[in-house]
Design an enzyme around this catalytic site. Sequence first.
Site, PDB file in Angstrom:
ATOM      1  N   ARG A 120      33.626  69.349  42.232  1.00 42.42           N
ATOM      2  CA  ARG A 120      35.067  69.462  42.557  1.00 42.42           C
ATOM      3  C   ARG A 120      35.442  68.850  43.904  1.00 42.42           C
ATOM      4  NH1 ARG A 120      33.906  74.305  40.300  1.00 42.42           N
ATOM      5  NH2 ARG A 120      34.626  74.467  38.154  1.00 42.42           N
ATOM      6  N   LYS A 142      43.856  56.379  46.538  1.00 46.13           N
ATOM      7  CA  LYS A 142      43.875  56.345  45.066  1.00 46.13           C
ATOM      8  C   LYS A 142      42.485  55.961  44.569  1.00 46.13           C
ATOM      9  CE  LYS A 142      47.994  54.011  44.042  1.00 46.13           C
ATOM     10  NZ  LYS A 142      48.719  53.310  42.997  1.00 46.13           N
ATOM     11  N   GLU A 184      47.430  39.854  48.909  1.00 49.21           N
ATOM     12  CA  GLU A 184      47.986  41.161  49.315  1.00 49.21           C
ATOM     13  C   GLU A 184      48.477  41.111  50.768  1.00 49.21           C
ATOM     14  OE1 GLU A 184      48.494  43.679  47.303  1.00 49.21           O
ATOM     15  OE2 GLU A 184      47.094  43.371  45.638  1.00 49.21           O
ATOM     16  N   LYS A 233      50.323  49.713  55.332  1.00 49.34           N
ATOM     17  CA  LYS A 233      50.095  50.502  54.120  1.00 49.34           C
ATOM     18  C   LYS A 233      50.109  52.001  54.446  1.00 49.34           C
ATOM     19  CE  LYS A 233      47.747  51.227  49.847  1.00 49.34           C
ATOM     20  NZ  LYS A 233      46.821  50.820  48.821  1.00 49.34           N
ATOM     21  N   GLU A 243      53.100  58.707  45.336  1.00 55.66           N
ATOM     22  CA  GLU A 243      53.869  57.736  44.568  1.00 55.66           C
ATOM     23  C   GLU A 243      55.195  58.270  44.006  1.00 55.66           C
ATOM     24  OE1 GLU A 243      51.583  55.558  41.568  1.00 55.66           O
ATOM     25  OE2 GLU A 243      51.728  53.894  42.953  1.00 55.66           O
ATOM     26  N   ARG A 247      56.383  54.251  47.930  1.00 58.07           N
ATOM     27  CA  ARG A 247      55.136  53.549  47.581  1.00 58.07           C
ATOM     28  C   ARG A 247      55.371  52.401  46.578  1.00 58.07           C
ATOM     29  NH1 ARG A 247      49.441  56.740  47.835  1.00 58.07           N
ATOM     30  NH2 ARG A 247      48.115  54.991  47.441  1.00 58.07           N
ATOM     31  N   ASN A 251      54.344  47.411  45.304  1.00 56.02           N
ATOM     32  CA  ASN A 251      54.233  46.702  44.039  1.00 56.02           C
ATOM     33  C   ASN A 251      54.983  45.369  44.035  1.00 56.02           C
ATOM     34  OD1 ASN A 251      52.550  47.850  42.214  1.00 56.02           O
ATOM     35  ND2 ASN A 251      54.160  48.090  40.683  1.00 56.02           N
ATOM     36  N   HIS A 254      53.995  42.466  41.866  1.00 53.88           N
ATOM     37  CA  HIS A 254      53.025  42.971  40.883  1.00 53.88           C
ATOM     38  C   HIS A 254      53.563  43.043  39.456  1.00 53.88           C
ATOM     39  CE1 HIS A 254      50.641  43.794  44.387  1.00 53.88           C
ATOM     40  NE2 HIS A 254      49.692  44.379  43.705  1.00 53.88           N
ATOM     41  N   HIS A 258      51.127  41.325  37.212  1.00 54.46           N
ATOM     42  CA  HIS A 258      50.323  42.039  36.205  1.00 54.46           C
ATOM     43  C   HIS A 258      50.462  41.373  34.839  1.00 54.46           C
ATOM     44  CE1 HIS A 258      50.171  46.071  38.590  1.00 54.46           C
ATOM     45  NE2 HIS A 258      49.129  45.321  38.823  1.00 54.46           N
ATOM     46  N   HIS A 271      43.586  38.729  40.844  1.00 59.77           N
ATOM     47  CA  HIS A 271      44.756  39.590  41.063  1.00 59.77           C
ATOM     48  C   HIS A 271      45.664  38.996  42.148  1.00 59.77           C
ATOM     49  CE1 HIS A 271      47.090  43.240  41.460  1.00 59.77           C
ATOM     50  NE2 HIS A 271      46.811  43.288  42.749  1.00 59.77           N
TER      51      HIS A 271
HETATM   52  P1  NAD Z   1      35.250  43.713  43.628  1.00 57.15           P
HETATM   53  O1  NAD Z   1      34.895  45.028  44.156  1.00 57.15           O
HETATM   54  O2  NAD Z   1      34.867  43.407  42.218  1.00 57.15           O
HETATM   55  O3  NAD Z   1      34.620  42.600  44.572  1.00 57.15           O
HETATM   56  C1  NAD Z   1      34.772  41.247  44.237  1.00 57.15           C
HETATM   57  C2  NAD Z   1      33.406  40.533  44.159  1.00 57.15           C
HETATM   58  O4  NAD Z   1      32.929  40.294  45.491  1.00 57.15           O
HETATM   59  C3  NAD Z   1      32.322  41.348  43.474  1.00 57.15           C
HETATM   60  O5  NAD Z   1      31.527  40.471  42.734  1.00 57.15           O
HETATM   61  C4  NAD Z   1      31.523  41.938  44.638  1.00 57.15           C
HETATM   62  O6  NAD Z   1      30.203  42.205  44.291  1.00 57.15           O
HETATM   63  C5  NAD Z   1      31.625  40.822  45.659  1.00 57.15           C
HETATM   64  N1  NAD Z   1      31.549  41.241  47.060  1.00 57.15           N
HETATM   65  C6  NAD Z   1      32.128  42.322  47.634  1.00 57.15           C
HETATM   66  N2  NAD Z   1      31.971  42.284  48.957  1.00 57.15           N
HETATM   67  C7  NAD Z   1      31.264  41.169  49.238  1.00 57.15           C
HETATM   68  C8  NAD Z   1      30.814  40.561  50.450  1.00 57.15           C
HETATM   69  N3  NAD Z   1      31.093  41.088  51.655  1.00 57.15           N
HETATM   70  N4  NAD Z   1      30.110  39.413  50.378  1.00 57.15           N
HETATM   71  C9  NAD Z   1      29.853  38.829  49.156  1.00 57.15           C
HETATM   72  N5  NAD Z   1      30.276  39.336  47.990  1.00 57.15           N
HETATM   73  C10 NAD Z   1      30.980  40.486  48.028  1.00 57.15           C
HETATM   74  O7  NAD Z   1      36.811  43.412  43.721  1.00 57.15           O
HETATM   75  P2  NAD Z   1      37.935  43.679  44.836  1.00 57.15           P
HETATM   76  O8  NAD Z   1      38.832  42.517  44.755  1.00 57.15           O
HETATM   77  O9  NAD Z   1      37.374  44.086  46.139  1.00 57.15           O
HETATM   78  O10 NAD Z   1      38.688  44.951  44.252  1.00 57.15           O
HETATM   79  C11 NAD Z   1      39.343  44.917  43.010  1.00 57.15           C
HETATM   80  C12 NAD Z   1      39.442  46.322  42.465  1.00 57.15           C
HETATM   81  O11 NAD Z   1      40.167  47.132  43.372  1.00 57.15           O
HETATM   82  C13 NAD Z   1      40.147  46.405  41.114  1.00 57.15           C
HETATM   83  O12 NAD Z   1      39.396  47.198  40.247  1.00 57.15           O
HETATM   84  C14 NAD Z   1      41.464  47.073  41.460  1.00 57.15           C
HETATM   85  O13 NAD Z   1      41.982  47.836  40.389  1.00 57.15           O
HETATM   86  C15 NAD Z   1      41.088  47.931  42.638  1.00 57.15           C
HETATM   87  N6  NAD Z   1      42.208  48.296  43.523  1.00 57.15           N
HETATM   88  C16 NAD Z   1      42.362  49.610  43.839  1.00 57.15           C
HETATM   89  C17 NAD Z   1      43.390  49.998  44.681  1.00 57.15           C
HETATM   90  C18 NAD Z   1      43.535  51.438  45.069  1.00 57.15           C
HETATM   91  O14 NAD Z   1      44.534  51.791  45.698  1.00 57.15           O
HETATM   92  N7  NAD Z   1      42.585  52.277  44.753  1.00 57.15           N
HETATM   93  C19 NAD Z   1      44.278  49.035  45.199  1.00 57.15           C
HETATM   94  C20 NAD Z   1      44.087  47.716  44.860  1.00 57.15           C
HETATM   95  C21 NAD Z   1      43.042  47.348  44.014  1.00 57.15           C
HETATM   96 ZN    ZN Z   2      47.658  44.513  44.219  1.00 52.29          ZN
END
Ligand code: NAD
Ligand code: ZN
Length: 357
Positions: A120, A142, A184, A233, A243, A247, A251, A254, A258, A271
């Site tokens: 939990r 999130k 972003e 942010k 949200e 918030r 978007n 987006h 999307h 993205h």
């Molecule tokens: P990711 O975590 O898949 O990383 C992208 C790629 O880069 C991966 O292959 C990873 O292994 C590699 N990588 C990461 N750090 C590295 C580094 N320092 N050097 C070399 N390679 C590296 O993708 P991302 O773009 O970081 O995140 C996308 C995800 O985040 C999505 O699933 C999205 O839904 C989520 N997201 C969440 C929120 C939230 O508020 N929780 C907001 C925006 C996006």
């Molecule tokens: Zn985004």
Amino acid sequence: MRTVRVDTGKPYDICIERGILDKCGEYAKALSKAEKVTIISDSNVAPLYMDRVKNSLEKEGFKVATHIFKAGEEQKHLGSIAEMYNTLAEFSMTRKDIVVALGGGVVGDLTGFAASTYMRGIDFIQVPTTLLACVDSSVGGKTAIDTDYGKNLVGTFYQPKAVFINPNFLKTLDERQFKTGLGEVVKYSFIEKSCKCEEDLNLTNFLSEKAEMIVNRDERALSKLIEICVKLKISVVEKDEKEGGLRRILNFGHTYGHAIEKITKYKKYTHGEAIVEGMKFAFNLAVKRNLIDKNYKFLAEDVIKKFNFVDIPEFDMEKMIELMQMDKKATFDKIVFILPTDYSTVEAFELDSKDLV
Ligand code: NAD
Ligand code: ZN
């Protein structure tokens, strides 16, 4: 070190510092009485940074386990969470112990979800390693996993105990991943005033002046850039943790973005690339609706051009509208669009499909 305090429910710090990998242990010790730490990472990030984080934690007397999963969005599902629970249970992690998320947004979202539900809720520390994770996914609390019926369909709101950022992580990121984070970043410059941050951060100026240093991943420029984006942010999230309203401005770009990701089955564009196109669409729509003058649109396009994002062609508008109506944030047949109304200012509009053609 740059430290930004986040004041949501349980306050915590986001620390931006070059040598932070080797200080993780020391900082974690100051935050927690945990005996054990499990570091969760993916198959790309672990070989680069895992040992240093592990050594730093062990030096401070923590018992450390690691859990590494295959990199990629495809892993963001419930099966991966079940495997994490097993690692945590096999290591006899208790509620007073800590989970560390070392990686990009996928690692952060999965680890956050596992941490928020294991027993939990167990403390977790985010160590974001992509630009997108530094400026977006690690901030705001999130967590999420994907299901067969949609991305991020299941999740929790759960704040970390701390966030440790080393701008030099970004040096090993490939160009496209770095750019997706820049998408972003650019977004924050167009919504800055609406974020209602007490400090005047003037991101648009910073981006104009330091574009080259940012593109070359200069450590100082990136530290400052991450600090600015994180502050923006946080300012939004502190006012609207779950949200309800403000918030929504995050978007910006987006809704259309999307739809681009969906129409190309998440394979063709990242993205960030998709939301940059979404922002351009929003600027054009805002001009059409007389919300802004053309000069602002041109200025915005100049900012975007500095970062050389890919050009994305137009798609069949009817199909795009259908996809936008399916968006989680759409209400009935109205589509919620965040549109610019003034320099660095945006507002939410509920539009009919006929407003978009
Ligand atoms: P990711 O975590 O898949 O990383 C992208 C790629 O880069 C991966 O292959 C990873 O292994 C590699 N990588 C990461 N750090 C590295 C580094 N320092 N050097 C070399 N390679 C590296 O993708 P991302 O773009 O970081 O995140 C996308 C995800 O985040 C999505 O699933 C999205 O839904 C989520 N997201 C969440 C929120 C939230 O508020 N929780 C907001 C925006 C996006
Ligand atoms: Zn985004």
